[in-house]
Design an enzyme around this catalytic site. Structure first.
Site, mmCIF file in Angstrom:
data_model
loop_
_atom_site.group_PDB
_atom_site.id
_atom_site.type_symbol
_atom_site.label_atom_id
_atom_site.label_comp_id
_atom_site.label_asym_id
_atom_site.label_seq_id
_atom_site.Cartn_x
_atom_site.Cartn_y
_atom_site.Cartn_z
ATOM 1 N N LYS A 1 0.367 4.254 4.817
ATOM 2 C CA LYS A 1 -0.438 3.262 5.555
ATOM 3 C C LYS A 1 0.488 2.420 6.431
ATOM 4 C CE LYS A 1 -3.729 -0.527 4.910
ATOM 5 N NZ LYS A 1 -4.672 -0.112 5.950
ATOM 6 N N HIS B 1 0.862 -1.191 0.000
ATOM 7 C CA HIS B 1 0.000 0.000 0.000
ATOM 8 C C HIS B 1 0.894 1.235 0.000
ATOM 9 C CE1 HIS B 1 -3.022 -2.904 1.439
ATOM 10 N NE2 HIS B 1 -3.945 -2.023 1.075
#
Ligand code: NAD
Length: 331
Positions: free
Chosen positions: A217, A213
């Site tokens: 994140k 990601h």
């Protein structure tokens, strides 16, 4: 086996929406902490209805997800839905243009209730979509509940038990789902069904999980956690701490093949299974670039909700409920 889900914005065909008097469904993904909502419902035949286009208000369309949803709304056929030219944000901001619709941005802290009542009169059947901040979830939901405005809550976090309790107690219709990507939700549900029906089918297999990601994140993806739970129910014995989290750009570009333009917004997941004697391999993969998969799923959820409200629905739904009525939605 390898399946890749790639997000894309596709034009949709004009079509009549399906309206149903079915009042709800039991969900596979309903959080266990949720208060008991109706568990079973009498099924009534689904009927075709020529419904008017659904007015959709998107809060906050100056944010990344809100903007993507607003673009999906204006990208839909005009017979399905249209964008309400007013949105709430944390503070008042200059108006924004979304595909030719100029949207006034009001502060949610200043007379939002009166503004909502006014919008409901101007746009009968209005559905609100919320993509704001975890800290705003409960306050915003209280506003929608107080003014009896059906809503789709895409924002994650907040006090989820309170959220579900508030909406259920008010008998308001809402779709609440931390994952609006329909195809990803369908895959997650299929894995859960497999685990329930064939427990231990992969006993002894070793599992490797890699997810990538955007670097901002920090935590492990909730989707990966749910899929790993299904693999464990299938007999794998995998510790969620062993998921390989890829957050560095060189690995994303060179090893994961994430397109450069999606470094700031992607969700890549790979699950590899190997038999104890190393003679059998399985691989499952779902790679999402950008936000359109979530945005399109959100618009489908809003259309679903509109049909439920018309049919008298007054309960909490999730994306499994939306998927189960796949005939009415697109993509
Ligand atoms: P973002 O920071 O880009 O946008 C949030 C916006 O909300 C900002 O514009 C901010 O000004 C505004 N805001 C803050 N407080 C507000 C309030 N009280 N009322 C109205 N607006 C307010 O964030 P994002 O990337 O768009 O993500 C938003 C949320 O959506 C996050 O919780 C994220 O986890 C979630 N999300 C869910 C899905 C899904 O499938 N359900 C997919 C992606 C993201």
């Amino acid at each position: 086996m390898s399946c890749v889900f790639v997000a894309r914005a596709t034009p949709v065909e004009p079509r009549a929406r399906l309206a149903s008097s079915r009042r709800g469904t039991r969900s596979l993904s309903r959080p266990s902490a949720a208060p008991k909502v109706r568990a079973s419902y009498a099924m009534a035949p689904t009927v075709l209805a020529a419904a008017p286009p659904v007015p959709i208000m998107v809060n906050d369309l100056t944010g990344k997800m809100g903007r993507a949803v607003a673009e999906s709304v204006v990208g839909r056929d005009k017979s399905q839905c249209f964008l309400v030219p007013v949105a709430f944000s944390g503070s008042a901001k200059p108006a924004v243009d979304v595909g030719g619709v100029v949207v006034e941005i009001k502060s949610i802290r200043e007379d939002a209730g009166a503004a909502l009542e006014d919008l409901k009169k101007r746009y009968p059947g209005m559905i609100v979509v919320d993509y704001t901040l975890p800290a705003a979830v409960n306050h915003n939901a209280e506003l929608y509940v107080k003014h009896n405005t059906p809503f789709v809550m895409g924002t994650t976090g907040g006090d989820r038990t309170k959220l579900l309790t508030d909406v259920t107690a008010a008998k308001l219709a809402a779709v609440i789902a931390p994952q609006m990507g329909k195809q990803v939700v369908a895959f997650q549900a299929a894995m859960k069904l497999m685990a329930e029906n064939f427990p231990g089918a992969f006993k002894g297999y070793t599992l490797e999980v890699t997810e990538s990601h955007q670097t901002s994140k920090v935590d492990t993806s909730g989707t990966a956690k749910a899929i790993v739970q299904s693999f464990n129910d299938l007999g794998c014995g995998f510790d969620i701490k062993d998921v390989t989290l890829v957050r560095d750009v060189p690995t994303q570009l060179e090893k994961m093949n994430v397109p450069e333009e999606f470094l700031l917004g992607h969700a890549y997941h790979t699950y590899k299974l190997k038999s104890p004697d190393n003679t059998v391999f399985f691989e499952f993969q779902h790679n999402v670039c950008g936000r359109s998969i979530y945005a399109e799923g959100t618009v489908d959820a809003a259309l679903f909700l509109s049909a439920k409200v018309t049919g008298g629905g007054e309960t909490v739904y999730d994306m499994i409920d939306v998927l189960k009525e796949g005939g009415m939605v697109t993509n």
